[in-house]
Design an enzyme around this catalytic site. Structure first.
Site, PDB file in Angstrom:
ATOM      1  N   LYS A   1      -7.943   1.100  15.711  1.00 38.23           N
ATOM      2  CA  LYS A   1      -6.528   1.691  16.198  1.00 38.23           C
ATOM      3  C   LYS A   1      -6.484   1.579  17.590  1.00 38.23           C
ATOM      4  CE  LYS A   1      -4.575   1.714  12.133  1.00 38.23           C
ATOM      5  NZ  LYS A   1      -3.370   0.737  11.872  1.00 38.23           N
TER       6      LYS A   1
ATOM      7  N   GLY B   1       0.628  -1.343  -0.176  1.00 40.40           N
ATOM      8  CA  GLY B   1       0.102  -0.115   0.017  1.00 40.40           C
ATOM      9  C   GLY B   1       0.741   1.366  -0.051  1.00 40.40           C
ATOM     10  N   GLN B   2       0.150   2.361   0.689  1.00 44.20           N
ATOM     11  CA  GLN B   2       0.847   3.682   0.765  1.00 44.20           C
ATOM     12  C   GLN B   2       2.429   3.601   1.204  1.00 44.20           C
ATOM     13  OE1 GLN B   2      -0.700   6.810   3.217  1.00 44.20           O
ATOM     14  NE2 GLN B   2       0.254   8.244   2.036  1.00 44.20           N
ATOM     15  N   LEU B   3       2.573   2.804   2.252  1.00 43.89           N
ATOM     16  CA  LEU B   3       3.817   2.644   3.188  1.00 43.89           C
ATOM     17  C   LEU B   3       4.681   1.769   3.156  1.00 43.89           C
ATOM     18  CD1 LEU B   3       1.889   3.869   6.287  1.00 43.89           C
ATOM     19  CD2 LEU B   3       3.096   5.400   4.676  1.00 43.89           C
TER      20      LEU B   3
ATOM     21  N   TYR C   1     -12.212   3.264  11.932  1.00 47.42           N
ATOM     22  CA  TYR C   1     -10.817   3.105  11.632  1.00 47.42           C
ATOM     23  C   TYR C   1     -10.225   3.257  13.104  1.00 47.42           C
ATOM     24  CZ  TYR C   1      -6.231   4.577  10.121  1.00 47.42           C
ATOM     25  OH  TYR C   1      -4.701   5.317   9.737  1.00 47.42           O
TER      26      TYR C   1
ATOM     27  N   ASP D   1      -2.615 -12.762   3.106  1.00 41.80           N
ATOM     28  CA  ASP D   1      -4.031 -12.343   3.574  1.00 41.80           C
ATOM     29  C   ASP D   1      -4.147 -12.223   4.835  1.00 41.80           C
ATOM     30  OD1 ASP D   1      -6.702 -11.636   3.807  1.00 41.80           O
ATOM     31  OD2 ASP D   1      -7.365 -13.203   2.544  1.00 41.80           O
TER      32      ASP D   1
ATOM     33  N   ASP E   1       1.246  -8.755  -0.154  1.00 41.44           N
ATOM     34  CA  ASP E   1      -0.219  -7.959  -0.386  1.00 41.44           C
ATOM     35  C   ASP E   1      -1.046  -8.942  -0.930  1.00 41.44           C
ATOM     36  OD1 ASP E   1      -2.194  -5.878  -0.796  1.00 41.44           O
ATOM     37  OD2 ASP E   1      -0.583  -4.450  -1.862  1.00 41.44           O
ATOM     38  N   ILE E   2      -2.139  -8.320  -1.028  1.00 37.32           N
ATOM     39  CA  ILE E   2      -3.271  -9.512  -1.650  1.00 37.32           C
ATOM     40  C   ILE E   2      -3.494  -9.048  -3.230  1.00 37.32           C
ATOM     41  CG2 ILE E   2      -4.640 -10.249   0.343  1.00 37.32           C
ATOM     42  CD1 ILE E   2      -6.557  -7.946  -0.285  1.00 37.32           C
TER      43      ILE E   2
HETATM   44  C1  AKB Z   1      -6.500   8.785   7.345  1.00 34.66           C
HETATM   45  O1  AKB Z   1      -6.790  10.010   6.911  1.00 34.66           O
HETATM   46  O2  AKB Z   1      -7.482   8.049   7.453  1.00 34.66           O
HETATM   47  C2  AKB Z   1      -5.038   8.329   7.543  1.00 34.66           C
HETATM   48  C3  AKB Z   1      -4.650   8.580   8.773  1.00 34.66           C
HETATM   49  C4  AKB Z   1      -4.517   9.893   9.108  1.00 34.66           C
HETATM   50  O3  AKB Z   1      -4.292   7.637   9.600  1.00 34.66           O
HETATM   51  N1  AKB Z   1      -4.044   8.960   6.634  1.00 34.66           N
END
Ligand code: AKB
Length: 300
Positions: free
Chosen positions: A135, A1-3, A131, A42, A24-25
């Site tokens: 976290k 992904g991005q990172l 999200y 996965d 990755d998948i």
């Molecule tokens: C998002 O915007 O969801 C992410 C983050 C700040 O965790 N880039």
């Protein structure tokens, strides 16, 4: 992904290409496939992950798979599966195989009742997105397993990350990557946040360096297992102004999206990262000015 790809590149320079496996998948671009070991994995397939760990003698696991804030709100069931069930698989495998584990957290782990300017490492965390909830759950599970079973769990709360070649997907801070792309291509960016929405941000090279330095820090230096890391905070208006110093014709229009604006309004505007600076020497290299120069001139 991005990172993951950029982090793998940095780790491979230090530890050898064959000692860092990307997964990755999705099929990676050809240059990534050629750059070193790559496997399909996965996070929901526990047995296959175990097989990969055992067959490759894995010692460190960096767990980047997650649905980001905005896309998570659009598909809560999938976000719960990837972000929570996936994390449980990784935590269980780390314990079972004595792995050391890095999991990123985010500014999204805070909510409207957290202090916003700045937000310290330890405070009220009541995020309003799946999200953010996932976290906070990850931070707490990792710390619990560290204290109970000695798991070497390490977690950094990332700001919005401004990447170079790898676009983010479905976050609230994504505009800060897109605005550079639009400035260089069409000269027009339509922003989904209000012009005065201030959020913590970081250039991807600082993010990777922080991650590697933190993973390498001796355990005895860590007074926490989850740290905020900061570099800069800006609003869409401020980054546009800075870009106009190089591209004066940039036009930005604003059409706030209610989902992403509500998320952004609930997040901190600044991180207090004094514990990271004190414990393991964190210091960012890029502020807003340097970010804009490197994005426009060297690595668009
Ligand atoms: C998002 O915007 O969801 C992410 C983050 C700040 O965790 N880039």
């Amino acid at each position: 992904g991005q990172l993951g790809m950029g982090l793998a590149e940095m780790l491979r320079k230090q530890y050898g290409t064959d000692n860092v496996i990307l997964s990755d998948i999705k099929k990676p671009p050809p240059h990534i496939f050629r750059s070193g070991p790559f496997v399909y994995a996965d996070v929901l397939d526990y047995k296959h992950l175990r097989e990969l760990i055992i067959n490759n003698q894995i010692t460190w696991l960096v767990h980047y798979s997650a649905l980001l804030s905005a896309v998570g709100e659009a598909n809560v069931a999938l976000a719960r599966k990837i972000n929570i069930t996936g994390l449980h698989n990784v935590l269980d495998l780390a314990l079972e195989n004595c792995l050391r584990l890095f999991v990123p957290s985010t500014i999204g782990a805070f909510g409207p009742s957290s202090p916003r300017d700045p937000v310290p490492d330890l405070c009220v965390q009541r995020p309003r997105t799946i999200y953010g909830v996932s976290k906070v759950h990850g931070e707490l599970m990792g710390e619990y397993l560290h204290h109970k079973h000695g798991l070497d769990f390490r977690c950094l709360r990332y700001p919005g990350v401004i990447s170079v070649n790898t676009p983010p997907g479905g976050g609230t801070t994504d505009y800060a990557v897109q605005i550079f792309h639009d400035a260089l291509s069409t000269g027009h960016h339509e922003c989904y946040l209000r012009p005065d929405t201030r959020l913590p941000m970081m250039h991807i090279s600082d993010c990777h360096r922080a991650t590697v330095e933190f993973m390498q820090a001796p355990e005895c230096q860590l007074s926490l297992r989850t740290y905020n890391i900061a570099a800069m905070s800006f609003t869409p208006e401020e980054v546009a102004q800075e870009i106009r110093k190089h591209l004066p014709q940039l036009k930005v229009t604003y059409s706030p999206d209610s989902v992403r604006q509500t998320i952004a309004d609930s997040w901190p505007v600044r991180f207090d990262d004094s514990n990271a600076r004190r414990d393991w020497g964190w210091a960012p290299a890029f502020g807003l000015e340097e970010l804009v120069v490197i994005k426009l001139v060297y690595q668009p």
